[in-house]
Design a protein around this motif. Structure first.
Motif, short mmCIF file in Angstrom:
data_model
loop_
_atom_site.label_atom_id
_atom_site.label_comp_id
_atom_site.label_asym_id
_atom_site.label_seq_id
_atom_site.Cartn_x
_atom_site.Cartn_y
_atom_site.Cartn_z
N GLN A 148 0.80 -1.14 0.11
CA GLN A 148 0.10 0.04 0.02
C GLN A 148 1.07 1.28 -0.08
N LEU A 149 1.88 1.29 0.67
CA LEU A 149 2.58 2.37 0.61
C LEU A 149 3.53 2.46 -0.43
N GLU A 150 3.85 1.37 -1.24
CA GLU A 150 4.45 1.60 -2.59
C GLU A 150 3.56 2.21 -3.26
N GLU A 151 2.26 1.80 -3.51
CA GLU A 151 1.38 2.31 -4.48
C GLU A 151 1.15 3.83 -4.08
N LEU A 152 1.20 4.04 -3.01
CA LEU A 152 0.89 5.62 -2.56
C LEU A 152 2.14 6.42 -2.93
N LEU A 153 3.24 5.87 -2.63
CA LEU A 153 4.48 6.86 -2.89
C LEU A 153 5.09 6.72 -4.30
N THR A 154 4.64 5.87 -5.04
CA THR A 154 4.80 6.02 -6.36
C THR A 154 3.77 6.54 -7.64
N GLY A 155 2.50 6.62 -7.06
CA GLY A 155 1.28 6.88 -7.74
C GLY A 155 0.98 8.30 -7.80
N TYR A 156 1.33 9.34 -6.79
CA TYR A 156 0.74 10.33 -6.66
C TYR A 156 1.62 11.81 -6.85
N GLY A 157 2.65 11.41 -7.08
CA GLY A 157 3.87 12.72 -7.36
C GLY A 157 4.33 12.94 -5.67
N PRO A 158 5.21 13.95 -5.41
CA PRO A 158 5.99 14.21 -4.23
C PRO A 158 5.07 14.13 -3.17
N LEU A 159 5.48 13.33 -1.77
CA LEU A 159 4.37 13.59 -0.76
C LEU A 159 5.57 14.14 0.28
N PHE A 160 4.90 15.11 1.09
CA PHE A 160 5.72 15.86 2.09
C PHE A 160 6.08 15.20 3.23
N THR A 161 4.99 14.13 3.56
CA THR A 161 5.01 13.37 4.91
C THR A 161 4.02 12.32 4.71
N VAL A 162 4.45 11.16 5.22
CA VAL A 162 3.81 10.07 5.37
C VAL A 162 3.35 9.83 7.09
N TRP A 163 1.97 9.82 7.36
CA TRP A 163 1.79 9.76 8.47
C TRP A 163 1.24 8.39 9.09
N LEU A 164 1.93 8.06 10.14
CA LEU A 164 1.75 6.47 10.43
C LEU A 164 1.07 6.59 11.95
N ASP A 165 0.12 6.16 12.01
CA ASP A 165 -0.86 6.47 13.32
C ASP A 165 -0.26 5.47 14.25
N GLY A 166 0.05 5.66 15.59
CA GLY A 166 0.32 4.68 16.50
C GLY A 166 -1.04 3.99 17.12
N ALA A 167 -1.97 4.56 17.03
CA ALA A 167 -3.41 4.25 17.47
C ALA A 167 -3.68 2.59 17.18
N CYS A 168 -3.79 1.88 18.13
CA CYS A 168 -4.20 0.34 17.75
C CYS A 168 -4.87 -0.18 18.90
N GLY A 169 -6.15 -0.90 18.63
CA GLY A 169 -6.60 -1.49 19.74
C GLY A 169 -7.05 -3.04 19.41
N SER A 170 -6.35 -3.71 18.75
CA SER A 170 -6.25 -4.94 18.06
C SER A 170 -6.65 -5.84 19.15
N TYR A 171 -6.62 -5.48 20.48
CA TYR A 171 -7.00 -6.42 21.23
C TYR A 171 -8.55 -6.53 21.26
N MET A 172 -9.06 -5.35 20.94
CA MET A 172 -10.71 -5.31 20.87
C MET A 172 -11.04 -6.15 19.82
N ASP A 173 -10.45 -6.71 18.75
CA ASP A 173 -10.80 -7.72 17.95
C ASP A 173 -10.50 -9.14 18.18
N GLY A 174 -9.79 -9.41 19.30
CA GLY A 174 -9.21 -10.47 19.82
C GLY A 174 -8.07 -11.14 18.55
N LYS A 175 -7.48 -10.17 17.98
CA LYS A 175 -6.66 -10.61 16.99
C LYS A 175 -5.20 -10.59 17.62
N PRO A 176 -4.48 -11.75 16.95
CA PRO A 176 -3.05 -11.68 17.45
C PRO A 176 -2.01 -10.49 17.33
N VAL A 177 -1.13 -10.40 18.06
CA VAL A 177 -0.34 -9.34 17.94
C VAL A 177 0.34 -9.08 16.43
#
Ligand code: FUL
Length: 510
Positions: A148-177
């Motif tokens: 996904q990153l690759e598609e975004l970084l190669t398909g839309y011209g120069p990006l000044f930033t990529v914002w990776l969000d630290g929020a994560c509640g995967s425990y809510m879905d009972g998914k593995p780490v």
């Protein structure tokens, strides 16, 4: 000169950080499936057919943002629900399966085009936490995320930033780490777009510690290196015993004074970004109202004028347009900012001996760097106007190529032979807007009372008052304290929830 001070001032920004700091103010646009479900966090089970903006107009977004002075815009290309606003090859949970433009739409492309038209830079938010991806929780997810990153970084011209969000509640879905392969993400971004900063969980930009637009009175750019790990994955913080020995976490009031730094031995340049929404939610909800102009102006002064970057979120509604009420607020904010900085006072004379590399006061005002003379341990710049003016703000900027050096300073209003202190401050960094009570004076003196090494000021500007400074919230301190407490309660609660899940046999991430 203490060795430690020399070590602190040897830490300077990289080119991407400097670029962001110079931008100062840019916008966030939270738009996606949540807009149509009237939610803040989707669970990933949403129906793509519900995504159907009726009048989407990215030109309108950019026009409004440009008018208020934002220099760039960051779009939520994918939020936690996993729905992608571009026709990705990585999942069917995307715009291709929505009614928008009969499945032929691509909102990232539309925004990229509008940005070019309006002279804004484009940034993209791509949530690592993905509640739709079946493979989330396994190594295979890192491949999906990178694709996904690759598609975004190669398909839309120069990006000044990529914002990776630290929020994560995967425990809510009972998914593995999910073990995020941050190293791989960063390498990919650096390889495909070397001029793109990596924000939030990334090495270039630090989260200010709350989402309420609350800024520290003293914001330092040089901080202990472990702050980066703290921001990346909360769990790591607990492995850094040194940080906890002096009780420094991401919401601490003091992250970089001499006193705090003296407990550490590795440092990084890590400027703070203030992410805050114009409304209560990040996504548009019809029952919410935008913040007042007074509140927005206070946030602006405290962040842009407090050595932080301001990332102001403005969420489009179900039409795909910025709501009229928000447009009105933003235009009113723009008018207040214009009026506050409409009259810059000409400095007729300035005492500025020993300019660095032979630069004069005039050089400095046209963008050069000026180094004041040492007078004992104090550095003083004295400015005289051609006549008395009623001033209420001074804009200062350090040349951050020489790090952040000023630790304490005062501003004096000069009236004939008399001098009166009108402002006391600590940090300057890439930009400080020092606001003080409107004062009639025929000159000003800036006295740097403590610094790590000879300060290099890049900007000293004085402005005449427009008599419209924003009112301060009398409960400001209390509100800040409540937010810190809230954050600590949130961390504690998450820890407990994770422990419960772990006991049940599951494993969780954050
Ligand atoms: C948070 C997210 O959970 C919110 O939805 C929003 O995107 C905000 C900027 O970051 O961590």
């Amino acid at each position: 000169m203490e060795d430690s001070l020399l070590q602190y001032v040897s830490v300077v920004p990289n080119a991407n950080q400097k670029h962001l700091e110079k931008m100062g103010f840019y916008a966030f646009v939270h738009f996606g499936m949540n807009t149509f479900y009237n939610r803040e966090w989707g669970d990933g089970k949403e129906d793509p057919r519900r995504f159907c903006p009726t009048d989407l107009d990215t030109d309108q977004w950019c026009d409004v943002l440009r008018r208020v002075g934002a220099r760039g815009v960051i779009l939520t290309a994918k939020h936690h629900d996993g729905f992608c606003l571009w026709p990705t090859a990585t999942t069917e949970h995307c715009i291709r399966n929505s009614p928008y433009k009969d499945g032929k739409g691509d909102i990232v492309a539309e925004l990229a085009q509008s940005c070019r038209k309006f002279g804004l830079e484009l940034g993209l938010y791509l949530s690592p936490w993905d509640r739709n991806a079946d493979c989330y929780g396994s190594d295979a997810y890192n491949d999906v995320y990178c694709a996904q990153l690759e598609e975004l970084l190669t398909g839309y011209g120069p990006l000044f930033t990529v914002w990776l969000d630290g929020a994560c509640g995967s425990y809510m879905d009972g998914k593995p780490v999910q073990k995020y392969d941050f190293g791989r993400y960063f390498d990919l971004i650096h390889r495909l777009q070397p001029d793109c900063a990596i924000s939030n969980c990334g090495p270039d930009v630090r989260w200010v510690g709350n989402e309420a637009g609350i800024c520290r009175a003293s914001e330092w750019n040089v901080v202990p290196a472990f702050q980066f790990d703290l921001q990346k994955v909360q769990d790591n913080s607990q492995q850094q015993a040194d940080g906890f020995a002096v009780n420094v976490d991401v919401v601490s009031e003091d992250l970089g004074s001499r006193e705090v730094l003296s407990h550490f031995d590795r440092f990084i340049w890590y400027p703070a970004e203030v992410d805050v929404s114009i409304r209560r939610g990040w996504f548009y909800h019809p029952n919410q109202k935008p913040r007042s102009v007074n509140n927005l102006l206070n946030i602006y002064y405290a962040s842009v004028g407090g050595n932080c970057m301001l990332l102001l979120n403005i969420p489009p509604d179900c039409r795909g347009r910025i709501a009229d009420a928000d447009v009105k607020r933003l235009d009113a904010l723009a008018a207040r900012i214009d009026s506050a900085f409409a009259h810059r006072i000409e400095i007729a004379r300035a005492d500025c001996p020993d300019a660095k590399d032979g630069m004069s006061w005039q050089d400095m005002q046209t963008g050069g760097t000026y180094s004041p003379r040492a007078v004992a341990d104090t550095y003083r710049i004295e400015m005289r106007f051609d006549r008395p003016y009623k001033a209420d703000k001074v804009v200062l900027a350090e040349d951050i190529d020489y790090s952040q050096r000023i630790e304490r300073y005062a501003i004096y209003a000069i009236d004939g032979a008399r001098e009166r202190c009108v402002y006391r401050g600590t940090t300057v960094g890439h930009k400080k807007i020092a606001l003080f009570r409107p004062t009639v004076c025929d000159g000003l003196a800036i006295v740097v009372e403590q610094c790590r090494l000879e300060p290099y000021l890049e900007t000293v500007e004085v402005y005449e008052t427009d008599n419209r400074q924003p009112r301060q919230n009398p409960f400001g301190k209390l509100i800040r304290w409540i937010h810190k407490l809230n954050y600590q309660v949130y961390v504690a609660r998450t820890e407990r929830a994770k422990a419960r899940e772990a006991k049940k046999g599951g494993d969780t991430n954050k």
